[in-house]
Write a protein that holds these residues in place. Structure first.
Motif, PDB file in Angstrom:
ATOM      1  N   ASN A 151     -27.760  48.505  18.471  1.00  0.00           N
ATOM      2  CA  ASN A 151     -26.721  48.184  19.482  1.00  0.00           C
ATOM      3  C   ASN A 151     -27.180  47.436  20.676  1.00  0.00           C
ATOM      4  N   LEU A 152     -26.366  46.102  20.700  1.00  0.00           N
ATOM      5  CA  LEU A 152     -26.758  45.048  21.660  1.00  0.00           C
ATOM      6  C   LEU A 152     -26.457  45.512  23.034  1.00  0.00           C
ATOM      7  N   GLY A 153     -27.207  45.147  23.864  1.00  0.00           N
ATOM      8  CA  GLY A 153     -27.073  45.605  25.148  1.00  0.00           C
ATOM      9  C   GLY A 153     -25.835  44.492  25.792  1.00  0.00           C
ATOM     10  N   ILE A 154     -25.131  45.016  26.929  1.00  0.00           N
ATOM     11  CA  ILE A 154     -23.917  44.011  27.491  1.00  0.00           C
ATOM     12  C   ILE A 154     -24.431  42.532  27.879  1.00  0.00           C
TER      13      ILE A 154
ATOM     14  N   ASP B 295     -26.966  40.882  26.264  1.00  0.00           N
ATOM     15  CA  ASP B 295     -26.959  40.082  24.867  1.00  0.00           C
ATOM     16  C   ASP B 295     -25.881  39.884  24.331  1.00  0.00           C
ATOM     17  N   ILE B 296     -24.901  40.659  24.227  1.00  0.00           N
ATOM     18  CA  ILE B 296     -23.622  40.428  23.807  1.00  0.00           C
ATOM     19  C   ILE B 296     -22.770  39.260  24.611  1.00  0.00           C
ATOM     20  N   THR B 297     -23.033  39.402  25.819  1.00  0.00           N
ATOM     21  CA  THR B 297     -22.533  38.170  26.844  1.00  0.00           C
ATOM     22  C   THR B 297     -23.072  36.939  26.442  1.00  0.00           C
ATOM     23  N   VAL B 298     -24.469  36.928  26.012  1.00  0.00           N
ATOM     24  CA  VAL B 298     -25.137  35.593  25.673  1.00  0.00           C
ATOM     25  C   VAL B 298     -24.637  35.071  24.498  1.00  0.00           C
ATOM     26  N   LEU B 299     -24.415  35.757  23.552  1.00  0.00           N
ATOM     27  CA  LEU B 299     -23.790  35.398  22.375  1.00  0.00           C
ATOM     28  C   LEU B 299     -22.512  34.939  22.312  1.00  0.00           C
ATOM     29  N   VAL B 300     -21.626  35.732  23.128  1.00  0.00           N
ATOM     30  CA  VAL B 300     -19.998  35.226  23.152  1.00  0.00           C
ATOM     31  C   VAL B 300     -20.178  33.863  23.891  1.00  0.00           C
ATOM     32  N   VAL B 301     -20.874  33.671  25.084  1.00  0.00           N
ATOM     33  CA  VAL B 301     -20.844  32.450  25.878  1.00  0.00           C
ATOM     34  C   VAL B 301     -21.242  31.343  24.899  1.00  0.00           C
TER      35      VAL B 301
END
Length: 531
Positions: free
Chosen positions: A4-7, A9-15
């Motif tokens: 489960n990615l942390g917030i 890493d998820i933000t980096v992916l989405v951005v």
């Protein structure tokens, strides 16, 4: 294996994905109603852009997932495919690339029509279209989705495939090759940086000592040259099989060569190929070695192909993990973006413009966009059938054993021998197709191997020679082609001499021949170090 990615890493992916779509649309060639702009980025690209774009487009699911998995189980021998292919790239840049660029072609099958006739063009274009849609595009979607399912386990493969399809379509279809190539430049650089960071972390986690011990012990895991009974790459297959498959991949593959056709000059095209050659040699450090280290860090993985994602998830720190996952998915989406544009170009230029008389350039671009959408939908629908991905890769590898040799034989003989004519080329391709069908039927229906139970790399030269003999015999027994129509497409010593004169006074660091020799020397150095 789930994570489960942390917030962060998820933000980096989405951005990252938002940025890629924005950058792709921003980089779209203005006035893309022009076929040259949409399909070939205005034929105005420089060598650094071409090199990084080719690198990103060539890092397919086979490279990132398949080769790392193979290295995990059998060692560095799988790198032979890249090492020998780099030597093939130099040969392609030296002899074939000038003909491609000077002839003004949009597609590789189009070159076959200029040199021979439309029969050969249609056949080659058709098999390329089918393979690109149902194997390459669907495979790229599946691999990207499989990777993301590790961190988003609640989502299905189908849902993830649709998301990736939409992301790639968002910039590739409106912007054409210009957008795809500039996005690939960013993704290629990101991939290099991310993979080097991962290699550094793997080395620091006991990987360097592990590799040193393997080398000192003379372990076969660290040897490129293997015995004849090796299941990965027997030494003879390295010499007689990989060069033919490598030339098909780098010299006859519309997906990659289309990027070279965007070059503003032959010199920029050649230097772009040499740059991707140097970048490809780096794969031993950024993909193969980390995968071998993965054998030490994670010795009991249930599936070999998951070694690279496992390394990324376990070793990359917060923030960098999101960026590295973005880099990995970028590699797979770059392949898909390249496929979409090449398939659109193939269908539009090789079929639509032949059956629809004098379509406007705007109409051709419109048709290309529709084809891209259709191919993407077909690829998404095909993803569920790619449930046994490993077996599909092996199947595709075997298909390449049958498909590549006849095509390579036609191109080689056609460029270097004036006497080869259109009838010889066509019947050589048909003979190769018949040999492939016969082999497959014998294997599937009767469980019989025509060439015996030998490594597939050792089968390649037999199919090559079979087609070459047909091409030569048919050509010699039929009327030669009109010399005035093919003279510009035949290599002669005069061409080499003229190029030599043009290079007089050119600084050594700008001379593509000097860089070709350095690249060849570097390849042999790597081969010597890990023989």
């Amino acid at each position: 294996m789930e994570y489960n990615l942390g917030i962060i890493d998820i933000t980096v992916l989405v951005v990252y994905f938002i940025f890629i779509v924005w950058f792709g649309l921003k980089s779209s060639k203005k006035g893309s109603d022009s076929t040259s702009d949409y399909f070939l980025a205005g034929r105005n690209m420089t060598w650094p852009v071409i090199g990084f774009s080719l690198f990103a487009a060539s890092i397919s699911s086979t490279t990132l997932i398949g080769k790392s998995g193979d290295a995990y189980s059998t060692g560095i021998a799988v790198f032979n495919y890249d090492l020998i292919s780099v030597l093939v790239m130099v040969f392609f840049a030296m002899f074939f690339l000038p003909f491609y660029i000077k002839s003004g072609i949009f597609t590789i099958p189009e070159f076959l029509e200029k040199r021979f006739d439309k029969r050969s063009r249609y056949y080659f274009s058709f098999i390329t279209l089918m393979g690109s849609t149902f194997l390459d595009a669907a495979g790229a979607l599946y691999a990207a989705s499989l990777l993301m399912k590790l961190v988003f386990p609640e989502m299905s493969i189908m849902e993830l495939s649709v998301i990736f399809a939409v992301v790639v379509a968002a910039y590739t279809i409106p912007g054409g090759l210009s957008a795809a190539i500039k996005v690939d430049l960013i993704q290629g650089i990101l991939l290099l940086v991310g993979t080097f960071i991962l290699t550094f972390l793997a080395m620091n986690n006991g990987g360097l000592d592990y590799l040193k011990n393997l080398l000192l012990e003379g372990d076969s895991m660290m040897k490129l040259i293997r015995p004849m009974d090796d299941s990965s790459v027997p030494w003879l297959g390295m010499i007689v099989g990989i060069p033919i498959l490598g030339f098909y991949f780098w010299g006859n593959n519309q997906v990659l060569v289309q990027r070279v056709l965007t070059a503003k000059s032959i010199d920029h095209g050649r230097k772009g190929i040499l740059l991707v050659g140097f970048l490809t040699v780096s794969l031993i450090f950024i993909i193969i070695f980390p995968a071998v280290i993965g054998k030490h860090l994670f010795p009991d993985l249930p599936k070999n192909d998951m070694v690279y994602p496992k390394l990324v998830i376990e070793l990359m720190p917060t923030g960098l993990l999101g960026l590295m996952l973005a880099a990995m998915v970028a590699a797979l989406t770059s392949t898909l973006s390249a496929l979409l544009n090449s398939v659109a170009t193939l269908f539009t230029m090789d079929f639509y413009t032949k059956f629809k008389k004098e379509p406007s350039q705007k109409e051709q671009v419109y048709v290309g966009k529709i084809v891209s959408v259709v191919v993407l939908i077909l690829a998404v629908l095909w993803v569920p059938f790619v449930s046994k991905f490993d077996s599909l890769l092996k199947y595709y590898q075997e298909m390449l054993t049958y498909i590549a040799p006849p095509v390579v034989a036609v191109f080689f003989l056609g460029v270097f021998w004036r006497r080869i004519n259109r009838h010889g080329a066509f019947w050589g391709l048909m003979g190769g197709a018949l040999a492939a069908i016969t082999t497959i039927v014998a294997k599937v229906a009767f469980d019989y191997e025509l060439l015996g139970d030998i490594h597939f790399l050792l089968k390649v030269p037999f199919y090559f020679m079979f087609s070459a003999v047909i091409i030569i015999v048919v050509s010699l027994f039929t009327k030669p082609d009109d010399p005035s129509q093919i003279d510009e497409l035949i290599w002669t010593k005069k061409i080499y001499q003229e190029e030599s004169k043009e290079l007089i006074g050119v600084p050594f660091y700008k001379n593509f021949r000097v860089w070709s020799l350095i690249l060849i020397g570097f390849c042999f150095l790597v081969l010597y170090m890990y023989q």
